[in-house]
Design an enzyme around this catalytic site. Structure first.
Site, PDB file in Angstrom:
ATOM      1  N   ASN A 175       0.864  -1.117  -0.106  1.00 48.78           N
ATOM      2  CA  ASN A 175      -0.032  -0.006  -0.019  1.00 48.78           C
ATOM      3  C   ASN A 175       0.807   1.310  -0.058  1.00 48.78           C
ATOM      4  OD1 ASN A 175      -2.285  -1.423   0.047  1.00 48.78           O
ATOM      5  ND2 ASN A 175      -2.923  -0.875   2.083  1.00 48.78           N
TER       6      ASN A 175
ATOM      7  N   ARG B  29     -11.520  -4.170 -13.686  1.00 56.72           N
ATOM      8  CA  ARG B  29     -10.580  -5.132 -13.428  1.00 56.72           C
ATOM      9  C   ARG B  29     -11.209  -6.469 -13.669  1.00 56.72           C
ATOM     10  NH1 ARG B  29      -6.578  -1.803 -11.206  1.00 56.72           N
ATOM     11  NH2 ARG B  29      -7.450   0.071  -9.947  1.00 56.72           N
TER      12      ARG B  29
ATOM     13  N   ARG C  28      -5.822   1.654 -13.250  1.00 63.28           N
ATOM     14  CA  ARG C  28      -4.329   1.812 -12.622  1.00 63.28           C
ATOM     15  C   ARG C  28      -3.874   0.348 -12.277  1.00 63.28           C
ATOM     16  NH1 ARG C  28      -5.128   5.430  -8.425  1.00 63.28           N
ATOM     17  NH2 ARG C  28      -5.066   7.069  -9.926  1.00 63.28           N
TER      18      ARG C  28
ATOM     19  N   HIS D  37     -15.935   3.480 -14.465  1.00 63.16           N
ATOM     20  CA  HIS D  37     -15.858   2.515 -13.149  1.00 63.16           C
ATOM     21  C   HIS D  37     -17.078   1.892 -13.020  1.00 63.16           C
ATOM     22  CE1 HIS D  37     -15.028   2.091  -8.751  1.00 63.16           C
ATOM     23  NE2 HIS D  37     -13.732   1.820  -9.366  1.00 63.16           N
TER      24      HIS D  37
ATOM     25  N   TYR E  40     -13.050  -9.317  -1.334  1.00 60.01           N
ATOM     26  CA  TYR E  40     -13.440  -8.221  -1.043  1.00 60.01           C
ATOM     27  C   TYR E  40     -14.955  -8.294  -0.623  1.00 60.01           C
ATOM     28  CZ  TYR E  40      -9.674  -6.106  -3.797  1.00 60.01           C
ATOM     29  OH  TYR E  40      -8.285  -5.543  -4.108  1.00 60.01           O
TER      30      TYR E  40
ATOM     31  N   ARG F 264     -13.821   3.314   5.213  1.00 60.26           N
ATOM     32  CA  ARG F 264     -12.485   2.402   5.240  1.00 60.26           C
ATOM     33  C   ARG F 264     -11.248   3.131   5.318  1.00 60.26           C
ATOM     34  NH1 ARG F 264     -11.410  -0.694   0.246  1.00 60.26           N
ATOM     35  NH2 ARG F 264      -9.801   0.839  -0.170  1.00 60.26           N
TER      36      ARG F 264
END
Length: 704
Positions: A68, A394, A424, A454, A487, A583
């Site tokens: 990260n 993705r 990205r 998106h 996720y 988050r």
């Protein structure tokens, strides 16, 4: 007028622009987005230090905090340097880019120190005690050292190309995040050249973690960092010369691709050109061995055009995140989270019939992603299906989604896929599967110039009883079977005609040059979502002022859009109780008397990455619940194509509220509460209250 673009205000209160309150523009009411994002990694690191978490999972959390941080420097810090160079103005927090960069260095240095302290003082000894040893150079016995020397000569040395620095060999290009050793030499080589400095670059083909054979080491799970091997045996590369020192280093570069889409004829070709040079863009960070002499550090800084604020001295391997490979190499189930079986939707053999009976809600990873794959597979094979349209942001390598879309095209379906090439770090993969889709006859669309697509949408058009019927999947997360196990996300499968028509119109807009469209059920960025959220917040504000039931609970990944923040402040001032479950980065400052004393902000960090976006408004006893692909970020609300969809079935809406709202507000195990000074305080059970982990409760529910 359509519901999505013009949400109705309270019947007795006509909607009007909220009054201007100068106090709400005070920069002191806003945290800096980059610093808030950076602080998220301290919460991730806390999981690595938590003894309640299985040991190898703690190792994984440590590595996640490291990766990260890498991405933070590649994107956030890189963009800040660019903003500084252009002289861009500060955001709502009032901090100039140069000020933020200086604070980033100080805070990131604290994080790096904490990461290596966690590794050296806590995790490495705990792993060794459990029989998983990552051996430092000074811990190698004679037998291990002999084996590693042979390994170096046979497997490593043949692929190395050491470079001595002299006028004929200037400082080489150093690839982003690659492992390198700077070597201090004394003596003369075969050509009579005086030794000074040399650079040894570790090719990507070499494993960064080496597992020692049990017959050599005596342990089944003994490992060594490649960086330790290179540093120990680097003298083998310079025979006849004396190695006075060898210091590992790593440079991080800006990885934000800048393609002026309005100036290129083909964005795919432009991106391919940009990707070639991505690994060598401007440097933003230098990690260097702690004991490296200052003069060598200055030499490296000069070559990378960096200043002292970009240096991070490392007490350990500069590529600490690579130790995550140990997790996969060690077969010790008792040191990992116990496996779980995802809940399967009954009757997936006939998805169209199942959706026709009523909307289907999927809460990942607790619910399997299988129904989405099955819907697509059946659509590809069903002779009654005429067309399939899907967005892909993705999808992962070897994606079954892509394979089914290709099969559908081969079966004669009209298949249109909106591929976001600018996702990205997935640009290259997306270019690859876009080529495959086009070769199979799929119509591939690259979205809208200037706006990343998106949104997560799948539309299947099927002929039934002489008429066309639309089946839709909408989600908060990507069409990626791998992340659907890692996720938390919400997916909705529906045949609702109004939702189906909305999705159809959005696809038409994306693939053609359609004018503005009116949607009946969906909100859409960059057109109606931002305004729709503001109006809903204002509606709650008016309810509170009129003494009616008003409350807001919103769950998202990040929050920084100033107008939304100000709207929440006004709602708080009116008495609306607001709970935000954010988050990561949050620029809203809670608990400010007279401004945000009715707002609480919490962050959940647990086994799964919290990813769903759920927005709930009490609406005077007629709750309004929506799920979205968009966070309350400027980019999502104003510069992307996003969707936000209502959960219309009351039972399903209640389920989303129970599982993704109330459940998370009750968490006192993995929850952190944002304080008015910007710090986070980990919550613990009140006296007499039991422990409650939101994620564990959902796992318990599927395990019976």
């Amino acid at each position: 007028m359509d519901e999505a673009s013009k949400p109705a205000p309270p019947a007795d209160t006509p909607h009007a622009a909220p009054p201007h309150d100068a106090r709400l523009y005070d920069s002191a009411l806003y945290f800096n987005r980059e610093l808030s994002q950076l602080d998220f990694n301290f919460r991730v690191l806390a999981q690595a230090e938590d003894k309640r978490v299985p040991l190898l999972e703690r190792l994984k959390y440590l590595c996640i905090s490291c990766t990260n941080l890498d991405e933070f420097f590649e994107i956030r810090a890189g963009s800040l340097r660019h903003a500084h160079d252009l002289g861009l103005m500060p955001h709502a927090d009032g901090l100039a880019p140069a000020t933020v960069l200086a604070r980033i260095h100080d805070r990131a240095a604290e994080l790096v120190s904490s990461q290596y302290d966690c590794w050296n003082r806590i995790l490495r000894p705990a792993l060794a005690e459990a029989g998983v040893r990552v051996l430092s150079r000074d811990a190698w016995n004679a037998r291990q050292k002999r084996w590693l020397l042979a390994y170096f000569r046979d497997e490593v040395m043949p692929v190395l190309s050491p470079l001595g620095l002299d006028p004929a060999h200037p400082f080489p290009k150093i690839l982003n995040k690659s492992l390198n050793i700077v070597v201090v030499l004394k003596g003369r080589d075969a050509f009579g050249r005086d030794g000074n400095l040399a650079i040894v670059r570790a090719p990507r083909s070499l494993p960064r973690i080496i597992q020692l054979p049990e017959s050599v080491s005596g342990g089944a799970n003994d490992f060594v960092f490649l960086s330790s091997v290179l540093s120990t045996f680097v003298d083998e590369l310079f025979p006849g010369m004396e190695v006075k020192g060898a210091y590992q280093f790593r440079v991080t570069r800006n990885s934000e691709l800048l393609v002026d889409e309005e100036e290129v004829d083909n964005i795919a070709l432009a991106l391919r050109d940009e990707l070639v040079g991505r690994g060598y863009l401007r440097a933003v960070r230098l990690e260097i061995a702690e004991q490296c002499p200052d003069d060598i550090v200055r030499t490296l800084l000069e070559n990378f055009d960096l200043n002292e604020n970009a240096v991070y001295r490392i007490n350990g391997p500069v590529n600490l995140n690579r130790v995550t490979q140990v997790y996969d190499l060690v077969a010790r189930p008792e040191l990992k989270f116990p496996p779980f079986q995802q809940r399967q939707l009954p009757g997936t053999e006939a998805m169209f019939d199942r959706i026709n009976r009523g909307d289907v809600l999927l809460h990942h990873p607790f619910d399997a992603f299988t129904p989405v794959l099955e819907l697509l597979r059946q659509a590809a094979e069903d002779p009654q299906v005429l067309a399939i349209k899907q967005t892909l942001y993705r999808s992962g390598k070897g994606s079954p989604i892509v394979e089914q879309l290709i099969q559908a095209a081969r079966n004669g379906k009209d298949v249109t896929v909106v591929v976001e090439l600018r996702a990205r770090f997935d640009e290259e993969a997306n270019l690859g599967f876009a080529d495959r889709l086009q070769e199979a006859g799929v119509q591939v669309v690259y979205g809208v110039v200037g706006y990343k697509t998106h949104a997560k949408m799948l539309l299947v058009i099927r002929r039934e009883d002489g008429r066309l019927r639309r089946y839709v999947h909408l989600g908060t997360g990507n069409y990626h079977p791998g992340t659907a196990r890692l996720y938390t996300d919400i997916g909705l499968m529906t045949a609702n005609p109004e939702i189906g028509n909305d999705v159809h119109l959005i696809f038409q807009q994306l693939s053609g040059l359609a004018p503005s469209i009116k949607l009946k059920r969906l909100l859409q960025s960059p057109f109606t979502l931002h305004d729709g959220m503001l109006k809903r917040i204002e509606r709650e504000t008016q309810h509170a002022r009129s003494g009616r039931q008003a409350r807001i609970v919103a769950k998202m990944n990040a929050l920084n859009e100033p107008q939304v923040v100000r709207a929440l402040y006004r709602a708080s001032q009116a008495g609306v109780k607001i709970d935000l479950i954010v988050r990561g980065a949050c620029t809203l400052r809670p608990g400010v008397p007279g401004v945000s004393d009715n707002i609480r902000v919490r962050s959940i960090v647990g086994r799964f990455l919290e990813h769903h976006r759920v927005y709930w408004f009490a609406n005077d006893g007629q709750p309004d619940l929506l799920c979205s692909s968009a966070d309350w970020l400027e980019r999502n609300l104003l510069r992307r194509v996003e969707t936000c969809f209502p959960i219309l079935d009351p039972a399903l809406a209640e389920r989303v509220h129970a599982e993704a709202i109330a459940n998370y507000l009750a968490d006192n195990v993995n929850a952190w509460e944002l304080q008015s000074d910007g710090s986070y305080q980990r919550l613990s059970p009140s006296s007499g209250k039991p422990l409650h982990s939101a994620q564990a409760a959902l796992l318990d529910a599927i395990n019976g």
